[in-house]
Design a protein around this motif. Structure first.
Motif, mmCIF file in Angstrom:
data_model
loop_
_atom_site.group_PDB
_atom_site.id
_atom_site.type_symbol
_atom_site.label_atom_id
_atom_site.label_comp_id
_atom_site.label_asym_id
_atom_site.label_seq_id
_atom_site.Cartn_x
_atom_site.Cartn_y
_atom_site.Cartn_z
ATOM 1 N N SER A 85 9.725 -0.045 -8.186
ATOM 2 C CA SER A 85 10.406 0.369 -6.957
ATOM 3 C C SER A 85 11.737 -0.083 -7.101
ATOM 4 N N ALA A 86 12.347 -0.895 -7.891
ATOM 5 C CA ALA A 86 13.844 -1.131 -8.105
ATOM 6 C C ALA A 86 14.243 0.222 -8.986
ATOM 7 N N GLU A 87 13.329 0.525 -9.743
ATOM 8 C CA GLU A 87 13.877 1.819 -10.443
ATOM 9 C C GLU A 87 13.756 2.949 -9.930
ATOM 10 N N ARG A 88 13.128 3.008 -9.024
ATOM 11 C CA ARG A 88 12.903 4.392 -7.959
ATOM 12 C C ARG A 88 14.022 4.283 -7.158
ATOM 13 N N ALA A 89 14.497 3.101 -6.565
ATOM 14 C CA ALA A 89 15.517 2.992 -5.701
ATOM 15 C C ALA A 89 16.887 3.311 -6.603
ATOM 16 N N LEU A 90 16.993 2.758 -7.664
ATOM 17 C CA LEU A 90 18.070 3.032 -8.422
ATOM 18 C C LEU A 90 18.193 4.474 -8.823
ATOM 19 N N GLN A 91 17.078 5.211 -9.069
ATOM 20 C CA GLN A 91 16.871 6.637 -9.433
ATOM 21 C C GLN A 91 17.449 7.427 -8.226
ATOM 22 N N GLU A 113 19.268 6.107 -5.767
ATOM 23 C CA GLU A 113 20.537 6.002 -5.441
ATOM 24 C C GLU A 113 21.405 6.739 -6.691
ATOM 25 N N MET A 114 20.977 6.714 -7.962
ATOM 26 C CA MET A 114 21.636 7.819 -8.790
ATOM 27 C C MET A 114 21.198 9.183 -8.538
ATOM 28 N N ASN A 115 20.438 9.699 -7.937
ATOM 29 C CA ASN A 115 20.258 11.129 -7.583
ATOM 30 C C ASN A 115 21.215 11.331 -6.512
ATOM 31 N N MET A 116 21.036 10.361 -5.530
ATOM 32 C CA MET A 116 22.111 10.546 -4.192
ATOM 33 C C MET A 116 23.770 10.682 -4.668
ATOM 34 N N ARG A 117 23.740 9.773 -5.656
ATOM 35 C CA ARG A 117 25.438 9.911 -6.151
ATOM 36 C C ARG A 117 25.508 10.879 -6.809
ATOM 37 N N ARG A 118 24.508 11.596 -7.630
ATOM 38 C CA ARG A 118 24.830 12.732 -8.537
ATOM 39 C C ARG A 118 25.068 13.977 -7.519
ATOM 40 N N ALA A 119 24.064 14.054 -6.673
ATOM 41 C CA ALA A 119 24.108 14.784 -5.608
ATOM 42 C C ALA A 119 25.337 15.076 -4.982
ATOM 43 N N MET A 120 25.877 13.811 -4.388
ATOM 44 C CA MET A 120 27.110 13.624 -3.540
ATOM 45 C C MET A 120 28.151 14.070 -4.599
ATOM 46 N N GLU A 121 28.032 13.592 -5.991
ATOM 47 C CA GLU A 121 29.348 13.948 -6.792
ATOM 48 C C GLU A 121 29.386 15.459 -7.217
ATOM 49 N N MET A 138 0.773 -1.295 0.139
ATOM 50 C CA MET A 138 -0.105 -0.048 0.055
ATOM 51 C C MET A 138 0.842 1.329 0.003
ATOM 52 N N LYS A 139 1.789 1.058 0.748
ATOM 53 C CA LYS A 139 2.794 2.153 0.924
ATOM 54 C C LYS A 139 3.509 2.601 -0.488
ATOM 55 N N ARG A 140 3.615 1.422 -1.041
ATOM 56 C CA ARG A 140 4.399 1.809 -2.470
ATOM 57 C C ARG A 140 3.486 2.300 -3.238
ATOM 58 N N HIS A 141 2.019 1.933 -3.445
ATOM 59 C CA HIS A 141 1.071 2.376 -4.078
ATOM 60 C C HIS A 141 1.016 4.018 -3.971
ATOM 61 N N SER A 142 0.964 4.416 -2.548
ATOM 62 C CA SER A 142 0.756 5.804 -2.277
ATOM 63 C C SER A 142 1.888 6.505 -2.860
ATOM 64 N N ASN A 143 3.012 6.021 -3.192
ATOM 65 C CA ASN A 143 4.077 6.653 -3.513
ATOM 66 C C ASN A 143 3.815 7.054 -5.127
ATOM 67 N N LEU A 144 2.992 6.248 -5.838
ATOM 68 C CA LEU A 144 2.964 6.445 -7.171
ATOM 69 C C LEU A 144 2.161 7.699 -7.639
ATOM 70 N N PRO A 145 2.555 8.233 -8.704
ATOM 71 C CA PRO A 145 1.709 9.325 -8.970
ATOM 72 C C PRO A 145 0.413 9.089 -9.356
ATOM 73 N N ARG A 146 -0.694 10.160 -9.432
ATOM 74 C CA ARG A 146 -1.938 9.867 -9.623
ATOM 75 C C ARG A 146 -2.199 9.147 -11.167
ATOM 76 N N PRO A 147 -1.621 9.735 -12.227
ATOM 77 C CA PRO A 147 -1.935 8.997 -13.379
ATOM 78 C C PRO A 147 -1.566 7.494 -13.446
ATOM 79 N N ALA A 148 -0.530 7.243 -12.727
ATOM 80 C CA ALA A 148 0.152 5.928 -12.694
ATOM 81 C C ALA A 148 -1.129 4.863 -12.182
ATOM 82 N N ARG A 149 -1.706 5.539 -10.885
ATOM 83 C CA ARG A 149 -2.595 4.712 -10.182
ATOM 84 C C ARG A 149 -3.918 4.268 -10.934
ATOM 85 N N TRP A 150 -4.067 5.538 -12.130
ATOM 86 C CA TRP A 150 -5.156 5.284 -13.049
ATOM 87 C C TRP A 150 -4.759 4.389 -14.112
ATOM 88 N N LEU A 151 -3.810 4.302 -14.338
ATOM 89 C CA LEU A 151 -3.199 3.349 -15.213
ATOM 90 C C LEU A 151 -3.151 1.731 -14.606
#
Ligand code: ADP
Length: 775
Positions: free
Chosen positions: A281-287, A289-297, A1-14
């Protein structure tokens, strides 16, 4: 449920769309099936009605045919062409062709059965009243008649059809045929009807009399149709019930397949959704992670430059772009020489870069000078390491670098500041040292310190320094070099926050020596002064000595006279000798006093009585007082006060003051030649004042009097008052002069009676001040 709530509205529609589509699909499918089925039922009913009407027609036709056969028999019987034999023959023929006919009989006009076929198989027809009744009725009324259905033993439910044989107006009998209802159905219902419907004959109450197929079917809810089938039968009805129970197989299979496919689709949708969610969720985690790494860098202040094995730029971070002033797009794919290598250091940069590509970059990094796009130069400290990809393969090199321009500048400034500091420190004459308070380690020392204490490297930081244990403010003598130091010590905090001593030792040897010289000179001067005073007191000495010597002489003479006269008793002699001894002692004391006064000596304190001190001085002043005709006025109120002082020195002071007073009045009028000597003690202080009525002292000359060599006298030395003040101050007292209202001056010596109390107040400048002189 938690993961769903993270989804944007159009995605839930989808996500809801496939479910909605599936539910809609199922609803439409069910509706379609219902519609088809409804149509089918309508069509079935139409076909049923049509088939029932047709079947009824067929059956009715057959019954009419049987009726016409009976009618043929009746005609033949009326005409007399029908014998019993031919009746049986024709009945047999009818029954053979029409199996539903179970019996045929002929009754006479009285209703009695005459012939019946087959007589042996069934019960005799005349024994069945229900069968006889229509026959009798037909015979009676001369018209065809029929019966309601009834059970005919051995043939089941049957209906009877009777046809009268009418001759003219007379009925001669009637023929009857028993029609088996089952036989009717079995014979005249074709297979294709029987396959689809159950056909049954019902009585007026709705009871099934005969059915094909012969089984009990609950017609409620099933498609059925019935029509009246009388006559014959009286209320007999023919009913057809759609024979198929439930849906046809193909429909069931279709529904099953549909349900199965829907379930499969639901399951695959659910699996797909799960898979998608996991991927998402894997993509988001990856994203993340990537954002974190990019921010760190991007947040790094160190520039990063990644190159492949040939030195082609693969990646640069934001900090590097900021450093060199080029955009990342501009730098990617670049090969050496890079645009940020300035001309003057290009060779060095090239050398370092080649070393990096060979994997020989120093571990501790290397300093290089780079150039910004605007031409500005800057220094970096560069560290290089191997670039290892995800498979553990070496794919190039990563260099990280920090801008050290400011650091270098600060370091240079610090170095310069340190040089300045060291120069100033070493330029100081004072010896400066910083010592750890716990370990006594020498942390810092300047050149003067090292030279003064002859510190060599070998002495190490823990050399035992004499300054270490000194008081915060102290003078200290180096016994080896024989030099004096004034050490100023402060407790302070060192750069590493540890508590340290800061010692500043000033070489005061020169001062010390000058002081010593001064002291010796002062002593010499004092001695000289005393020698000069000696001349003054020589006459006093002569006068003083004259008395004891004259006494000794007179005692001696008297003794001689008495001895020569033989009158001298031992007691008188002893008395005379004692007087002589006493006078000799007195003379000796006078001589010793003069010697002590003149002798060069160290100050020596001892308890002394003020009265004795004054007496000694006055005895020395006898001659000058006489010579100048000065009258002495004594106001002695403190004779019994005990001083702890150098008596001779104080005597010298008092003598000097009195002598000056006498000399000041020497030229004055006789009545004004009065020397007033006053002593008094108050509040722990002893005041001795010497007052004259001389010319006095001009205010501007007051301070000059105490300066060395200040004199107004032709043969004066000008040291007297200076020495007096020195002696008085040595005793922690004060000497000052004040003008007298009646003319002349008053010199006041104020001394502490208990100098130990005053001595406790060091330094001298803080010593207790003497009370203000009385005006
Ligand atoms: P000296 O007596 O050798 O001159 P002093 O130091 O004793 O040296 O005195 C310095 C000077 O102070 C004297 O020459 C004199 O002018 C002045 N002086 C000292 N005592 C008196 C006094 N009682 N009245 C006036 N002047 C004095």
């Amino acid at each position: 449920m938690k993961r769903h709530s993270n989804l944007p509205r159009p995605a839930r529609w989808l996500w809801a769309m496939p479910n909605l589509a599936l539910i809609s699909f199922l609803a439409v499918g069910v509706a379609l099936l219902w519609f088809v089925r409804s149509n089918e039922r309508d069509a079935q009913r139409d076909a049923l009605i049509e088939d029932v009407l047709w079947q009824e027609q067929v059956l009715r036709t057959e019954l009419l045919s049987r009726q016409s056969q009976l009618e043929g028999l009746a005609h033949d019987q009326v005409r007399g062409d029908l014998s019993e034999g031919s009746f049986y023959g024709r009945a047999a023929a009818i029954m053979t062709n029409s199996p539903e006919v179970v019996a045929i009989a002929f009754a006479d006009e009285f209703g009695d059965a005459v012939w019946s076929y087959p007589a042996q198989a069934l019960a005799p027809i005349h024994q069945v009243p229900a069968a006889l009744e229509p026959m009798q009725r037909a015979a009676r009324i001369g018209l065809p008649a029929s019966s309601p259905a009834f059970n005919y033993p051995g043939a089941g439910q049957v209906v009877a059809m009777a046809f009268p044989a009418v001759q003219g107006n007379r009925t001669t009998g009637a023929f009857i045929a028993l029609i088996s209802l089952r036989g009717l159905l079995n014979t005249y219902v074709p297979w294709w009807i029987a396959q689809r419907y159950q056909l049954a004959f019902l009585d007026i109450e709705g009871n099934t009399l005969a059915a094909r197929p012969d089984q009990t079917i609950d017609a409620a809810g099933l498609n059925s149709y019935d029509i009246a089938f009388d006559p014959p039968g009286y209320g007999l009805r023919l009913r057809a019930v759609v024979y198929q129970i439930g849906w046809p197989f193909w429909q069931q299979a279709l529904y099953g397949v549909l349900a199965g496919l829907s379930a499969l689709m639901l399951w695959s949708l659910w699996v797909l959704k799960r898979h998608m969610q996991e991927r998402l969720s894997a993509e988001r985690a990856l994203q993340r992670e990537m954002n974190m790494r990019r921010a760190m860098e991007d947040s790094l202040v160190s520039g990063i430059l990644a190159t492949d094995e040939e030195g082609r730029t693969l990646h640069v971070n934001r900090a590097f772009c900021r450093m060199v002033g080029f955009e990342a797009e501009w730098l990617l794919g670049c090969r050496p020489p890079f645009p940020f290598w300035p001309n003057e250091t290009r060779v060095h940069c090239e050398t370092v870069f080649q070393a990096i590509l060979r994997g020989e970059c120093p571990v501790n990094g290397v300093t290089m000078r780079f150039m910004r796009r605007n031409g500005e130069r800057f220094d970096v400290r560069l560290y290089a390491s191997s670039l290892i990809d995800g498979e553990g393969q070496h794919t190039g090199w990563v260099s990280s670098m920090t801008d050290v321009t400011e650091l270098n500048r600060e370091r240079e400034a610090l170095k310069a500041s340190h040089v300045r500091f060291v120069t100033v420190l070493n330029g100081l004459d004072a010896a400066v040292a910083v010592t750890d308070r716990k370990s006594h380690e020498l942390l810092l020392s300047n050149r003067a310190f090292n030279e003064a204490f002859n510190l060599a490297e070998a002495d190490g930081p823990f050399c035992a320094l004499p300054l270490r244990e000194t008081d915060p403010e102290n003078e200290w003598c180096d016994p080896i070099l024989g030099r004096w130091y004034h050490n100023h010590r402060r407790e302070t905090i060192w750069v590493d926050q540890s508590p340290v001593w800061l010692d500043i030792a000033t070489d005061v040897t020169e001062h010390k020596q000058a002081d010593e010289r001064e002291r010796l000179q002062a002593e010499k001067l004092q001695q000289t002064a005393r020698l000069i005073a000696m001349g003054e007191i020589a006459s006093s000495l002569a006068h003083e000595l004259n008395q004891p010597l004259a006494a000794i002489s007179s005692y001696s003479t008297a003794c001689r006279n008495l001895v020569s006269g033989g009158q001298l008793t031992p007691a008188e002699l002893d008395n005379a000798l004692e007087k002589i001894v006493e006078q000799s002692r007195r003379a000796g004391a006078i001589i010793r006093g003069i010697r002590e006064f003149v002798q060069k000596r160290e100050p020596k304190r001892s308890p002394c009585r003020v009265g004795d001190l004054v007496d000694t001085v006055l005895s020395l002043l006898a001659a000058p007082l006489n010579r100048h005709g000065v009258r002495l006025v004594e106001k002695r109120q403190a004779d019994d006060t005990q001083l702890f002082a150098d008596r001779v020195m104080l005597e010298q002071v008092l003598f000097n003051l009195c002598k000056n007073a006498i000399e000041a009045m020497a030229d004055g009028a006789q009545p004004r030649r009065i020397l007033t000597l006053e002593t008094q003690s108050r509040d722990g202080w002893l005041d001795i004042s010497v007052a004259d009525l001389g010319p006095g002292i001009a205010p501007e000359d007051v301070e000059k009097l105490f300066m060395p060599f200040y004199t107004t006298k032709a043969e004066g030395m000008g040291m007297g008052l200076n020495i007096c003040r020195t002696i008085v101050e040595h005793h922690q007292g004060r000497l000052w002069v004040e003008a007298r209202s009646q003319g002349g001056s008053r010199f006041v010596v104020s001394l502490p009676i208990n100098p130990a109390r005053v001595l406790a107040f060091k330094p001298a400048s803080l010593a207790e001040q003497p009370p203000e002189p009385a005006k």
